[in-house]
Design a protein around this motif. Structure first.
Motif, mmCIF file in Angstrom:
data_model
loop_
_atom_site.group_PDB
_atom_site.id
_atom_site.type_symbol
_atom_site.label_atom_id
_atom_site.label_comp_id
_atom_site.label_asym_id
_atom_site.label_seq_id
_atom_site.Cartn_x
_atom_site.Cartn_y
_atom_site.Cartn_z
ATOM 1 N N ARG A 42 -96.348 116.840 88.771
ATOM 2 C CA ARG A 42 -95.682 118.105 88.469
ATOM 3 C C ARG A 42 -94.364 117.912 87.721
ATOM 4 N NH1 ARG A 42 -96.490 120.320 94.674
ATOM 5 N NH2 ARG A 42 -98.711 119.741 94.842
ATOM 6 N N TYR A 43 -94.078 116.680 87.347
ATOM 7 C CA TYR A 43 -92.842 116.382 86.612
ATOM 8 C C TYR A 43 -93.182 115.974 85.184
ATOM 9 C CZ TYR A 43 -90.009 116.649 90.837
ATOM 10 O OH TYR A 43 -89.355 117.092 91.957
ATOM 11 N N ALA A 44 -92.310 116.354 84.252
ATOM 12 C CA ALA A 44 -92.526 116.074 82.829
ATOM 13 C C ALA A 44 -91.996 114.689 82.498
ATOM 14 C CB ALA A 44 -91.837 117.132 81.980
ATOM 15 N N THR A 45 -92.804 113.674 82.778
ATOM 16 C CA THR A 45 -92.366 112.291 82.594
ATOM 17 C C THR A 45 -92.712 111.737 81.224
ATOM 18 O OG1 THR A 45 -94.439 111.411 83.479
ATOM 19 C CG2 THR A 45 -92.660 111.860 85.059
ATOM 20 N N GLY A 46 -93.580 112.412 80.485
ATOM 21 C CA GLY A 46 -93.983 111.905 79.185
ATOM 22 C C GLY A 46 -94.734 110.587 79.257
ATOM 23 N N ARG A 60 -88.993 119.173 86.338
ATOM 24 C CA ARG A 60 -90.310 119.648 86.749
ATOM 25 C C ARG A 60 -90.989 120.317 85.563
ATOM 26 N NH1 ARG A 60 -89.223 123.694 91.411
ATOM 27 N NH2 ARG A 60 -91.493 123.772 91.463
ATOM 28 N N GLU A 61 -92.324 120.235 85.526
ATOM 29 C CA GLU A 61 -93.082 120.842 84.437
ATOM 30 C C GLU A 61 -92.813 122.344 84.330
ATOM 31 O OE1 GLU A 61 -95.001 119.630 82.166
ATOM 32 O OE2 GLU A 61 -95.825 117.693 82.797
ATOM 33 N N SER A 62 -92.530 122.967 85.450
ATOM 34 C CA SER A 62 -92.378 124.426 85.472
ATOM 35 C C SER A 62 -90.973 124.885 85.102
ATOM 36 C CB SER A 62 -92.740 124.959 86.858
ATOM 37 O OG SER A 62 -92.031 124.268 87.881
ATOM 38 N N LEU A 63 -90.071 123.959 84.747
ATOM 39 C CA LEU A 63 -88.698 124.363 84.456
ATOM 40 C C LEU A 63 -88.628 125.290 83.241
ATOM 41 C CD1 LEU A 63 -85.646 124.230 84.856
ATOM 42 C CD2 LEU A 63 -85.627 122.136 83.496
ATOM 43 N N ASP A 308 -81.132 125.089 90.828
ATOM 44 C CA ASP A 308 -81.824 125.858 91.862
ATOM 45 C C ASP A 308 -83.318 125.580 91.828
ATOM 46 O OD1 ASP A 308 -82.114 127.817 93.875
ATOM 47 O OD2 ASP A 308 -82.526 129.374 92.386
ATOM 48 N N HIS A 309 -83.884 125.543 90.634
ATOM 49 C CA HIS A 309 -85.313 125.270 90.464
ATOM 50 C C HIS A 309 -85.650 123.841 90.885
ATOM 51 C CE1 HIS A 309 -88.820 123.999 87.959
ATOM 52 N NE2 HIS A 309 -89.294 125.171 88.341
ATOM 53 N N ALA A 310 -84.778 122.895 90.566
ATOM 54 C CA ALA A 310 -85.034 121.493 90.895
ATOM 55 C C ALA A 310 -85.035 121.238 92.396
ATOM 56 C CB ALA A 310 -83.982 120.610 90.220
ATOM 57 N N LEU A 311 -84.258 122.017 93.136
ATOM 58 C CA LEU A 311 -84.101 121.769 94.574
ATOM 59 C C LEU A 311 -85.324 122.170 95.392
ATOM 60 C CD1 LEU A 311 -80.415 122.916 95.207
ATOM 61 C CD2 LEU A 311 -81.297 120.570 95.186
ATOM 62 N N ASP A 312 -86.148 123.074 94.875
ATOM 63 C CA ASP A 312 -87.238 123.630 95.694
ATOM 64 C C ASP A 312 -88.129 122.560 96.330
ATOM 65 O OD1 ASP A 312 -86.476 126.271 95.431
ATOM 66 O OD2 ASP A 312 -87.696 126.614 93.654
ATOM 67 N N PRO A 313 -88.718 121.628 95.561
ATOM 68 C CA PRO A 313 -89.599 120.649 96.207
ATOM 69 C C PRO A 313 -88.845 119.671 97.109
ATOM 70 C CG PRO A 313 -89.309 120.114 93.882
ATOM 71 C CD PRO A 313 -88.700 121.463 94.095
ATOM 72 N N LEU A 314 -87.587 119.403 96.816
ATOM 73 C CA LEU A 314 -86.800 118.518 97.669
ATOM 74 C C LEU A 314 -86.567 119.155 99.028
ATOM 75 C CD1 LEU A 314 -84.097 117.380 95.073
ATOM 76 C CD2 LEU A 314 -86.136 116.132 95.746
ATOM 77 N N VAL A 315 -86.193 120.436 99.002
ATOM 78 C CA VAL A 315 -85.947 121.143 100.263
ATOM 79 C C VAL A 315 -87.248 121.309 101.042
ATOM 80 C CG1 VAL A 315 -85.183 123.335 101.247
ATOM 81 C CG2 VAL A 315 -83.898 122.301 99.365
ATOM 82 N N ASP A 316 -88.338 121.610 100.333
ATOM 83 C CA ASP A 316 -89.628 121.755 101.015
ATOM 84 C C ASP A 316 -90.047 120.448 101.696
ATOM 85 O OD1 ASP A 316 -89.794 124.354 100.180
ATOM 86 O OD2 ASP A 316 -91.171 123.975 98.526
ATOM 87 N N PHE A 392 -82.849 99.738 89.501
ATOM 88 C CA PHE A 392 -84.167 100.357 89.615
ATOM 89 C C PHE A 392 -84.073 101.389 90.737
ATOM 90 C CE2 PHE A 392 -84.545 96.086 88.060
ATOM 91 C CZ PHE A 392 -85.532 96.123 87.083
ATOM 92 N N ALA A 393 -84.188 102.666 90.387
ATOM 93 C CA ALA A 393 -84.041 103.742 91.358
ATOM 94 C C ALA A 393 -85.400 104.341 91.691
ATOM 95 C CB ALA A 393 -83.105 104.821 90.807
ATOM 96 N N PHE A 394 -85.601 104.646 92.966
ATOM 97 C CA PHE A 394 -86.920 105.083 93.447
ATOM 98 C C PHE A 394 -86.836 106.528 93.943
ATOM 99 C CE2 PHE A 394 -86.361 100.523 93.911
ATOM 100 C CZ PHE A 394 -87.376 100.073 93.089
ATOM 101 N N ALA A 395 -86.795 107.444 92.978
ATOM 102 C CA ALA A 395 -86.784 108.866 93.315
ATOM 103 C C ALA A 395 -88.105 109.212 93.984
ATOM 104 C CB ALA A 395 -86.565 109.701 92.058
#
Length: 416
Positions: A42-46, A60-63, A308-316, A392-395
């Protein structure tokens, strides 16, 4: 009737691969078992592997649709009325309260005023020193992010305080021996270079024993590490919105002020949105009740909407599961790193114990920038920090175990 036989026998069904190729199968098994893997698509990683989320991660793809809705559904039809009809005026607090559970904070203690991290830190540090106006010292950790050092130095000069810069080991020791001279102490729970953790509770307790105000920079911890601000009785904290929180380039910073301090905190940047009656246009500043007094001018609405949009899946997902997933990815990286290359784990600059580090790992390599560029050419995004660190960060939500495997494969190829 004759039966044709194959010219060469098929490989036995029980054949298995070994070494790093076998770990790709393990990576896929781990991804299949972990429900958080579903977020990655669901993220626009290319198509790239994003291991630089501690600097900036993908949206996120939906941004695009979400921001389009703000522009076409709110701004365009209602224009200035949208501040009142679409909740724009309240968005700094709305986003702050949404973020608060990821910080271990109750409602009414976090605000995203729309300022930069530097401005927000300046506001917090001056306010902290004003709370202890009779104390001459502003303490900061030597390994802090450069901006923190610059801002602390500026605040000390502005307020005629003595800036004390102590290395990691000496920071707590200074609080224990000279804490009663200290107005405020600034440090971070994660070293931005190595990822080494500092426990928030014990250091905050040392501040309080000495009567100093604790100020924490959560930029490299928010969204990936439980920080438990309320449980640790932290006084003030700041952090940026564009790292693990995923709010996008230049996303606004957040400010935490513990509820019992809010009536007394005196911020130097007194803007009209922090006024108790902003539309009265009064000539003298009267601070708003609660954390809203930390607001300044008109906030950048689109940046706030993106955060605000970015936080939704993190909070969920919740901070415990986010931390668990990020930790799992980091441990798998180390497992892959040493497969066939026992020399590489010896280059680790981060603590080996996952309980002692944040969301990223760092390796020491002679040509850090060259390695960063080589990996980018192979579709793996990391970042270098001078003189010899590659991070190397592991989001947790857009990195998968298979992507970690791919990153290590390219790392093996790039390093002699």
């Amino acid at each position: 009737m004759t039966t044709r036989q194959s010219a060469s026998p098929a490989a036995p069904a029980t054949a298995t691969r070994t070494g790093l190729p076998a770990l790709r199968d393990e990576a896929r098994r781990r991804d299949e078992r972990d429900p958080l893997t579903a977020y990655a698509s669901r993220y626009a990683t290319g198509g790239a592997v994003h291991l630089n989320g501690n600097s900036l991660g993908p949206p996120r793809e939906s941004l695009t649709s979400a921001l389009g809705g703000v522009v076409s559904g709110q701004w365009a039809p209602r224009q200035v009325r949208a501040w009142f009809q679409d909740g724009w005026l309240d968005l700094p607090r709305t986003v702050g309260d949404k973020l608060a559970p990821l910080l271990g904070a109750g409602p009414g203690q976090v605000v995203v005023a729309g300022e930069t991290t530097s401005t927000t830190l300046f506001n917090a540090l001056v306010a902290a020193c004003r709370l202890r106006a009779d104390r001459p010292v502003l303490l900061v950790e030597a390994g802090a992010f450069p901006t923190d050092l610059y801002i602390a130095d500026s605040v000390a000069r502005l307020l005629d305080r003595r800036l004390v810069v102590e290395p990691r080991a000496g920071f707590d020791a200074y609080l224990a021996t000279h804490g009663r001279q200290t107005a405020a102490a600034l440090t971070a729970p994660v070293d931005f270079r190595t990822g080494e953790r500092r426990a928030i509770g014990p250091t905050t307790a040392l501040c309080h024993t000495a009567g100093a105000v604790s100020v924490w920079d959560l930029s490299h911890a928010a969204g990936v590490l439980p920080v438990e601000l309320d449980a640790c009785a932290v006084d003030l904290a700041v952090g940026c919105g564009y790292k693990y929180l995923g709010g996008g380039p230049g996303a606004p910073a957040f400010l935490y002020v513990r509820s019992d301090l809010q009536p007394d905190v005196d911020f130097p940047l007194a803007g009209w949105h922090g006024h108790a009656r902003p539309f009265a246009m009064a000539p003298e500043f009267e601070p708003a009740e609660g954390v809203d007094r930390g607001r300044t001018g008109t906030p950048p609405l689109l940046s706030l909407a993106a955060l605000d949009h970015a936080l939704d899946p993190l909070v969920d997902t919740g901070i415990r599961e986010l931390h668990r997933r990020g930790r799992d990815l980091g441990e798998f990286f180390l497992t892959c790193l040493g497969e066939g290359r026992p020399d590489l784990p010896r280059r680790l600059a981060s603590p080996r114990d996952p309980d002692l580090r944040g969301g990223h790992l760092a390796l020491r390599v002679p040509d850090a920038e060259g390695l960063e560029q080589a990996l980018a050419g192979a579709g793996v995004l990391v970042d270098a920090r001078p003189p010899d660190l590659v991070r190397f960060a592991f989001a947790p939500l857009y990195v998968t175990h298979e992507q970690v495997w791919r990153a290590v494969r390219e790392l093996h190829r790039a390093l002699p």
